[in-house]
Design an enzyme around this catalytic site. Sequence first.
Site, PDB file in Angstrom:
ATOM      1  N   ILE A   1      59.339  78.313  27.839  1.00  0.00           N
ATOM      2  CA  ILE A   1      58.765  76.968  28.035  1.00  0.00           C
ATOM      3  C   ILE A   1      57.747  76.631  26.958  1.00  0.00           C
ATOM      4  O   ILE A   1      57.201  75.528  26.939  1.00  0.00           O
ATOM      5  CB  ILE A   1      58.091  76.855  29.422  1.00  0.00           C
ATOM      6  CG1 ILE A   1      57.002  77.913  29.596  1.00  0.00           C
ATOM      7  CG2 ILE A   1      59.120  76.919  30.523  1.00  0.00           C
ATOM      8  CD1 ILE A   1      56.196  77.760  30.875  1.00  0.00           C
ATOM      9  N   GLY A   2      57.493  77.550  26.043  1.00  0.00           N
ATOM     10  CA  GLY A   2      56.552  77.271  24.962  1.00  0.00           C
ATOM     11  C   GLY A   2      56.447  78.456  24.033  1.00  0.00           C
ATOM     12  O   GLY A   2      56.858  79.577  24.346  1.00  0.00           O
TER      13      GLY A   2
ATOM     14  N   GLY B   1      53.910  79.965  20.460  1.00  0.00           N
ATOM     15  CA  GLY B   1      52.771  79.762  19.577  1.00  0.00           C
ATOM     16  C   GLY B   1      52.697  80.858  18.550  1.00  0.00           C
ATOM     17  O   GLY B   1      53.650  81.631  18.359  1.00  0.00           O
TER      18      GLY B   1
ATOM     19  N   SER C   1      51.029  83.550  18.572  1.00  0.00           N
ATOM     20  CA  SER C   1      50.906  84.911  19.078  1.00  0.00           C
ATOM     21  C   SER C   1      52.090  85.362  19.923  1.00  0.00           C
ATOM     22  O   SER C   1      52.190  86.519  20.275  1.00  0.00           O
ATOM     23  CB  SER C   1      49.621  85.038  19.909  1.00  0.00           C
ATOM     24  OG  SER C   1      49.647  84.134  20.985  1.00  0.00           O
ATOM     25  N   GLY C   2      53.006  84.461  20.255  1.00  0.00           N
ATOM     26  CA  GLY C   2      54.157  84.868  21.044  1.00  0.00           C
ATOM     27  C   GLY C   2      54.783  83.711  21.791  1.00  0.00           C
ATOM     28  O   GLY C   2      54.498  82.550  21.520  1.00  0.00           O
ATOM     29  N   LYS C   3      55.642  84.040  22.760  1.00  0.00           N
ATOM     30  CA  LYS C   3      56.336  83.032  23.544  1.00  0.00           C
ATOM     31  C   LYS C   3      55.819  83.034  24.979  1.00  0.00           C
ATOM     32  O   LYS C   3      55.267  84.029  25.458  1.00  0.00           O
ATOM     33  CB  LYS C   3      57.843  83.304  23.535  1.00  0.00           C
ATOM     34  CG  LYS C   3      58.501  83.138  22.174  1.00  0.00           C
ATOM     35  CD  LYS C   3      59.999  83.382  22.244  1.00  0.00           C
ATOM     36  CE  LYS C   3      60.648  83.164  20.890  1.00  0.00           C
ATOM     37  NZ  LYS C   3      62.108  83.405  20.916  1.00  0.00           N
ATOM     38  N   VAL C   4      56.041  81.900  25.653  1.00  0.00           N
ATOM     39  CA  VAL C   4      55.641  81.760  27.045  1.00  0.00           C
ATOM     40  C   VAL C   4      56.886  81.456  27.869  1.00  0.00           C
ATOM     41  O   VAL C   4      57.685  80.588  27.506  1.00  0.00           O
ATOM     42  CB  VAL C   4      54.600  80.635  27.225  1.00  0.00           C
ATOM     43  CG1 VAL C   4      54.189  80.528  28.695  1.00  0.00           C
ATOM     44  CG2 VAL C   4      53.371  80.890  26.362  1.00  0.00           C
TER      45      VAL C   4
ATOM     46  N   LYS D   1      53.111  85.189  29.133  1.00  0.00           N
ATOM     47  CA  LYS D   1      52.951  85.136  27.678  1.00  0.00           C
ATOM     48  C   LYS D   1      53.325  86.503  27.121  1.00  0.00           C
ATOM     49  O   LYS D   1      52.745  87.519  27.491  1.00  0.00           O
ATOM     50  CB  LYS D   1      51.526  84.771  27.291  1.00  0.00           C
ATOM     51  CG  LYS D   1      51.320  84.689  25.770  1.00  0.00           C
ATOM     52  CD  LYS D   1      49.860  84.597  25.390  1.00  0.00           C
ATOM     53  CE  LYS D   1      49.271  83.252  25.712  1.00  0.00           C
ATOM     54  NZ  LYS D   1      47.875  83.123  25.175  1.00  0.00           N
TER      55      LYS D   1
ATOM     56  N   ASP E   1      37.941  77.890  21.148  1.00  0.00           N
ATOM     57  CA  ASP E   1      39.173  77.154  20.824  1.00  0.00           C
ATOM     58  C   ASP E   1      39.468  76.127  21.908  1.00  0.00           C
ATOM     59  O   ASP E   1      40.594  76.017  22.394  1.00  0.00           O
ATOM     60  CB  ASP E   1      40.349  78.117  20.663  1.00  0.00           C
ATOM     61  CG  ASP E   1      41.542  77.470  19.962  1.00  0.00           C
ATOM     62  OD1 ASP E   1      41.345  76.402  19.338  1.00  0.00           O
ATOM     63  OD2 ASP E   1      42.656  78.009  20.032  1.00  0.00           O
TER      64      ASP E   1
END
Length: 993
Positions: free
Chosen positions: A686-687, A689, A691-694, A708, A816
Amino acid sequence: MLPLLFFLLLLQPLTILSLNQEGLYLHQFKLSLDDPSSSLSTWNNNNPTPCTWSGITCDPTNTTVTKINLSNFNLAGPLQTSTLCRLTNLTTLILTNNLINQTLPLDISTCTSLTHLDLSNNLLIGTLPHTLTHLPNLRYLDLTANNFSGSIPTSFGTFPKLEVLSLVYNLLESSIPPSLANITSLKTLNLSFNPFLPSPIPPEFGNLTNLEVLWLSSCNLVGNIPHSFGKLKKLSVFDLSMNSLEGSIPSSIVEMTSLKQIEFYNNSFSGELPVGMSNLTSLRLIDISMNHIGGEIPDELCRLPLESLNLFENRFTGELPVSIADSPNLYELKVFENLLTGELPEKLGKNGPLIYFDVSNNKFSGRIPVSLCERGALEELLMIHNEFSGEIPGSLGECRTLTRVRLGFNKLSGEVPAGFWGLPHVYLLELVDNLFSGSIGKTIGGAGNLSQLTLTNNNFSGVIPEEIGLLENLQEFSGGNNRFNSSLPESIVNLHQLGILDLHKNNLSGELPKGIQSLKKLNELNLAGNEVGGKIPEEIGSMSVLNFLDLSNNRFWGNVPVSLQNLKLNQMNLSYNMLSGEIPPLMAKDMYRDSFIGNPGLCGDLKGLCDVKGEGKSKNFVWLLRTIFIVAALVLVFGLIWFYFKYMNIKKARSIDKTKWTLMSFHKLGFGEDEVLNCLDEDNVIGSGSSGKVYKVVLRNGEAVAVKKIWGGVRMETESGDVEKNRFQDDAFDAEVETLGKIRHKNIVKLWCCCTTRDCKLLVYEYMPNGSLGDLLHSNKGGLLDWPTRYKIALASAEGLSYLHHDCVPPIVHRDVKSNNILLDEDFSARVADFGVAKAVESNGKGTKSMSVIAGSCGYIAPEYAYTLRVNEKSDTYSFGVVILELVTGRKPIDPEFGEKDLVMWACNTLDQKGVDHVLDSRLDSFYKEEICKVLNIGLMCTSPLPINRPAMRRVVKMLLEVGPESQTKSSQKDGKLSPYYYDDGSDHGSVA
């Protein structure tokens, strides 16, 4: 070596060889700087000495340089004093308003002849050189508006002859050193706008008996004004504004008989003004606004030859002394938001050139003084929320200097003078909630600068004149709840800047003017409760920014235009007309049902809107559609079942080894790692970034979690550079676990557990079905976020950050904060997420240590973080302020439309140049405009360029609660103030900065 030196000499331009020694030094200084504007083009060898060069002054014999003034030359680069200090007779060095950067060299102390040093408005960084005190003849030192940090050296107290010291607008920390009181020669001391630690005013400053100007605005001062200040007999300017000082104003202030200007605004002073103010015979300006001072305004104060008297937002009682009208130089009188009563002095404005006059939000009564504009200078006339009665004096109809008029919420009556309608410079004319009668004068055509005309809740009548179409700058025309009649003037379609047209509850008739679609900026159209008829023009559907349409309780007939489906309306009401036919298909929803009631001939698939025959036909059609959908759904279900079993067979063949996983839980779990691992495939992503996938994982119990997946360790097959990247990802994982594993708060995303192997790490969170705020707000679904929802998100996010800053031990800085890291559950409740770069604040109170790299996202990073790499809670406050601006404006933090600006700069510039209506998201309901503006104000405060001016997150939460719907109602008309640093659009009482 000699041949080499000779060769290098030949390489030098011949122009240098003819210069004297000082010219060579200056030429070397020129080479050390960037000169993009060629400001130093005259620095050549036309003369053997540099005395004719721009910015250079020599002694009377034109033999030696005594002064260098390169202000506004657009020069950049470091300051090389090693060459300049060889000019043995140099007494003055002025480099103000350039781009001089890096640190101020310690060897500046070798410029021993300097008496005047001005390096203000540059980009100098680092600490203040303690060696500056080695300049024995220095009398003037101005380092204003740089980026100096650290503390003021205690050695500064040893300047032997210094008369002027200005360190305004830097990043100085610690506290103001009492040692500065040893510079007994000081005449001017300016330390304002620095983030000092909270500390009292050094009482030793009372020994600076030669001091004439003391400016300590926004220095984080606490405590009382020292009584020793009574010894400052020569002080003329005394500014302690925007601090946290308290207690009463000491009686010793009346002993400072040279005072011309007192500015104590925005503190917490209380009590009453001291007796003996009449001793201050030189006093011209006094501003003690925004405190808690009470009692009556002293008559002796008003008898002084004042030019400006600002007492607003205090607790003064009683009447305004009659003696204030005798002041011959009074141009500014602002006493709004007090408890003052009685009538205004009859001769007010007769003797002084009154320009700014604001007595709003008191309990004044009686008539408006006839002489307010007798000297022909009055520009701002603000008298809202009082009990004034009678008519507007005819003399004000001839006051052509007026620019801003607010007379709303009083008991004024009678007809408005004809000349008053047509004042040429007025941009805001507010007469709401009075008892005015008569009609709008045709002279209104002369009000060429008018942008806001609000006449709501009066007894105005007659025809709205055609001349109103001449007001090409008009942005708002609100005249609801009056008795205007006849039809809308045809010329109204010429108002191309019009954003609000609100004439509800009048006696208007006729039809909508032809060409109404030319009002391209119209955001709100409210004609409810009139007798307007005819067909609703199809062209209304092309008015792209229209989001509030209320034509209810009129006589419109015919069909509902299908083109209305094209509009992004937050509110629509066409009820109680004579409309007929079918409702446009996209509007045949229950959410719109109340928008169509009271139209007997209107039909659609909504309960209560169709006759029997029509309803039967509609039901047959609906049943046909339902049958088709049921068959399609069955086919889909069987297809999905087949695909599932097929997929599971493939998955079993490549299932991962679950025996090597280590699970660490932070809450009581109802699932194991095998449930999570079985669902980590691409279909559930579903997403993703850096640093990795979600993944979205649906558990056996039907609940969902978000997972994550972070790759860790060093993978040999990765490309060059992945080692450092993986180290960062490992740090992010550790930070996330360390932070979220021990946090329990309703507005912080919940970390259920983590699973690790040598090569892979999983973080299992609660699932947030509405995704991130950034994705939702900046997609085509952004219009679904109405203002109450956005406010709810802002408040919840603020509470989460406040918990991190104030309730965690040690406090945690997120580093952040951005809209993509604010997640939304099914009820749009917000959770702060992604703690991969979070840091704990050091116990010494100085924030976290300086970082080796900048963490955060472009557009959200606080300005001081970018160049000092030092982060604390105020850095998060800035980022959260950007999120507020996103919620209010609907815009991204970085947008090509902004050019080189970011959202903060764009918002500030737009507010200043165009006003608040050009900043607010046009998709938001104007019903909430007052509340939105107050939240915008909070966002501007949070994004102040100076960290000291940003409120703590606990204060932000309190401010948001104060402006929220539970503490305010729409009927409350109290003025909201936007930040005094940015703009004044006519909705407040004006800036105090």
